[in-house]
Design a protein around this motif. Structure first.
Motif, mmCIF file in Angstrom:
data_model
loop_
_atom_site.group_PDB
_atom_site.id
_atom_site.type_symbol
_atom_site.label_atom_id
_atom_site.label_comp_id
_atom_site.label_asym_id
_atom_site.label_seq_id
_atom_site.Cartn_x
_atom_site.Cartn_y
_atom_site.Cartn_z
ATOM 1 N N VAL A 85 90.044 14.914 108.397
ATOM 2 C CA VAL A 85 89.258 16.108 108.764
ATOM 3 C C VAL A 85 90.183 17.279 109.080
ATOM 4 C CG1 VAL A 85 87.712 17.094 110.493
ATOM 5 C CG2 VAL A 85 87.244 14.823 109.558
ATOM 6 N N ILE A 86 91.231 17.034 109.843
ATOM 7 C CA ILE A 86 92.146 18.121 110.226
ATOM 8 C C ILE A 86 92.907 18.647 109.012
ATOM 9 C CG2 ILE A 86 94.225 18.687 111.544
ATOM 10 C CD1 ILE A 86 93.251 16.738 113.697
ATOM 11 N N ILE A 87 93.496 17.740 108.234
ATOM 12 C CA ILE A 87 94.347 18.156 107.113
ATOM 13 C C ILE A 87 93.533 18.847 106.024
ATOM 14 C CG2 ILE A 87 95.855 17.353 105.261
ATOM 15 C CD1 ILE A 87 96.763 15.117 107.163
ATOM 16 N N VAL A 88 92.395 18.256 105.609
ATOM 17 C CA VAL A 88 91.644 18.817 104.498
ATOM 18 C C VAL A 88 91.048 20.168 104.859
ATOM 19 C CG1 VAL A 88 89.328 17.860 104.942
ATOM 20 C CG2 VAL A 88 90.121 18.156 102.593
ATOM 21 N N ASN A 89 90.630 20.357 106.112
ATOM 22 C CA ASN A 89 90.045 21.640 106.499
ATOM 23 C C ASN A 89 91.098 22.730 106.656
ATOM 24 O OD1 ASN A 89 86.953 21.579 107.125
ATOM 25 N ND2 ASN A 89 87.709 19.619 107.840
ATOM 26 N N ILE A 90 92.270 22.378 107.180
ATOM 27 C CA ILE A 90 93.338 23.369 107.314
ATOM 28 C C ILE A 90 93.806 23.840 105.937
ATOM 29 C CG2 ILE A 90 95.750 23.688 107.986
ATOM 30 C CD1 ILE A 90 95.204 21.978 110.439
ATOM 31 N N ILE A 91 94.061 22.894 105.045
ATOM 32 C CA ILE A 91 94.532 23.261 103.703
ATOM 33 C C ILE A 91 93.456 24.036 102.941
ATOM 34 C CG2 ILE A 91 95.277 22.366 101.465
ATOM 35 C CD1 ILE A 91 96.589 20.050 102.919
ATOM 36 N N SER A 92 92.220 23.570 103.013
ATOM 37 C CA SER A 92 91.129 24.238 102.288
ATOM 38 C C SER A 92 90.916 25.656 102.792
ATOM 39 C CB SER A 92 89.830 23.438 102.442
ATOM 40 O OG SER A 92 89.967 22.155 101.917
ATOM 41 N N LEU A 93 90.963 25.845 104.104
ATOM 42 C CA LEU A 93 90.782 27.177 104.673
ATOM 43 C C LEU A 93 91.936 28.094 104.283
ATOM 44 C CD1 LEU A 93 89.190 29.110 106.426
ATOM 45 C CD2 LEU A 93 90.287 28.120 108.449
ATOM 46 N N ALA A 94 93.164 27.571 104.302
ATOM 47 C CA ALA A 94 94.330 28.376 103.909
ATOM 48 C C ALA A 94 94.226 28.801 102.447
ATOM 49 C CB ALA A 94 95.610 27.579 104.149
ATOM 50 N N VAL A 95 93.834 27.869 101.595
ATOM 51 C CA VAL A 95 93.663 28.182 100.173
ATOM 52 C C VAL A 95 92.539 29.187 99.970
ATOM 53 C CG1 VAL A 95 93.025 27.225 97.918
ATOM 54 C CG2 VAL A 95 94.596 25.974 99.395
ATOM 55 N N ALA A 96 91.444 29.031 100.710
ATOM 56 C CA ALA A 96 90.303 29.944 100.590
ATOM 57 C C ALA A 96 90.679 31.361 101.017
ATOM 58 C CB ALA A 96 89.140 29.433 101.435
ATOM 59 N N ASN A 171 89.457 16.329 97.464
ATOM 60 C CA ASN A 171 88.321 17.043 98.055
ATOM 61 C C ASN A 171 88.613 18.468 98.499
ATOM 62 O OD1 ASN A 171 86.015 15.022 98.233
ATOM 63 N ND2 ASN A 171 87.652 13.838 99.158
ATOM 64 N N ILE A 172 89.839 18.929 98.347
ATOM 65 C CA ILE A 172 90.173 20.289 98.772
ATOM 66 C C ILE A 172 89.248 21.314 98.130
ATOM 67 C CG2 ILE A 172 91.908 22.122 98.492
ATOM 68 C CD1 ILE A 172 94.047 20.067 99.080
ATOM 69 N N GLY A 173 88.963 21.142 96.836
ATOM 70 C CA GLY A 173 88.157 22.127 96.107
ATOM 71 C C GLY A 173 86.771 22.331 96.673
ATOM 72 N N PHE A 174 86.129 21.254 97.106
ATOM 73 C CA PHE A 174 84.769 21.364 97.650
ATOM 74 C C PHE A 174 84.745 22.231 98.901
ATOM 75 C CE2 PHE A 174 81.668 19.788 100.738
ATOM 76 C CZ PHE A 174 80.489 20.048 100.063
ATOM 77 N N TYR A 175 85.631 21.937 99.849
ATOM 78 C CA TYR A 175 85.655 22.708 101.099
ATOM 79 C C TYR A 175 86.157 24.128 100.861
ATOM 80 C CZ TYR A 175 85.226 17.938 102.772
ATOM 81 O OH TYR A 175 84.797 16.649 102.969
#
Length: 296
Positions: A85-96, A171-175
């Motif tokens: 939860v922590i890793i995927v949301n941090i990376i996804s938000l940074a990419v977004a 799953n990075i792309g979805f978030y």
């Protein structure tokens, strides 16, 4: 009056036509199986024979006091959920934040991150299984780097991180898409006003963007939590719960209990305990994140 009555009747018929099929589907696909699950959880049953022995709450007592494998799977699932939860949301938000601007190269970037999400997680697991097996062996023969010679799936600690890395990558792309939708919805005039007042880029992001995209953060935290708790197919295909049951998730443990050990009653009891735990965590998470949401 007659016209109004006929209109109400016709509206009621239309409402029934569109809602009743959905209600019936939910009833047979979710509600009835859940009630049956409650019923089977107090029996000792192998899932096939007609002989069912009523044991009351003995299944639950056994799970909580005399089932070390279930406790181990719960700890693994909890640890995995925190990391994922922590890793995927941090990376996804940074990419977004990086790709939120409407540019051609950003569109290609979004597609690059989103494509893995379109691939079946089972297929992803098979691909990564090849990478960490024959793929790394070939790279070790070419480079001689010990990094490629490590037993990634055969060592408990490494196997855990492999599962985390693989699922995060997929799953990075979805978030990312969810976060981008929230970032684009932030009013431009509010951001411009902050910049005119002398706020730095980081301060604008921290004080304005983050609070205004809390609905997106709530959704991403909720979906990532539910995904991590339900982790099954990666374990089923990639690690089989090994090595030494170090990567066995609760969902996979329930599956093994029901279909390998033929203890269907015990498996349904485990699923109920798991359901209550997941419900409690998600309710707390939603309340915490909802309380932090603000309106522009």
């Amino acid at each position: 009056m007659r016209v109004k009555t006929k209109r109400k009747i016709s509206e009621g018929i239309c409402f029934a036509i569109f809602t009743i099929p959905a209600l019936v589907f939910v009833l047979f696909a979710s509600d009835i199986p859940f009630v049956m699950n409650l019923y089977y959880s107090v029996f000792k049953w192998n899932g096939i024979s007609k002989d069912m022995t009523f044991v009351g709450f003995d299944n639950f007592k056994k799970i909580l006091t005399n089932d070390p494998l279930f406790i181990k799977s719960a700890l693994f699932t909890l640890k995995y959920s925190v990391f994922y939860v922590i890793i995927v949301n941090i990376i996804s938000l940074a990419v977004a934040l990086k790709l939120a601007k409407q540019k051609k190269k950003n569109s290609l970037g979004r597609a690059f991150y989103y494509v893995p999400y379109l691939i079946s997680l089972t297929a992803i697991s098979l691909i990564w299984k090849f990478i960490f097996g024959p793929g790394f062996e070939a790279l070790f023969d070419i480079t001689g780097w010990q990094f490629f010679n490590w037993s990634w799936v055969g060592t408990p600690k490494l196997a855990f991180y492999v599962v985390v890395i693989m699922t995060v990558w997929q799953n990075i792309g979805f978030y990312m898409v969810t976060y981008i939708a929230g970032i684009i919805a932030v009013p431009v005039d509010v951001l411009e006003a902050a910049r005119i007042d002398g706020a730095s880029k980081w301060m604008v992001t921290k004080k304005i963007t983050f609070p205004l995209i809390m609905p997106s953060i709530s959704i991403c935290l909720f979906t990532s939590l539910t995904f991590s708790f339900k982790l099954f197919d990666v374990i089923m295909v990639f690690t089989k719960g090994g090595p030494a049951n170090s990567t066995i998730s609760v969902a996979y443990n329930i599956y093994k209990e029901a279909f390998t050990n033929s203890s269907y009653g015990l498996a349904t009891a485990k699923s109920l305990i798991f359901f209550i735990a997941v419900l409690a965590v998600t309710v707390i998470q939603m309340r915490v994140t909802k309380s932090r949401e603000v309106e522009a």
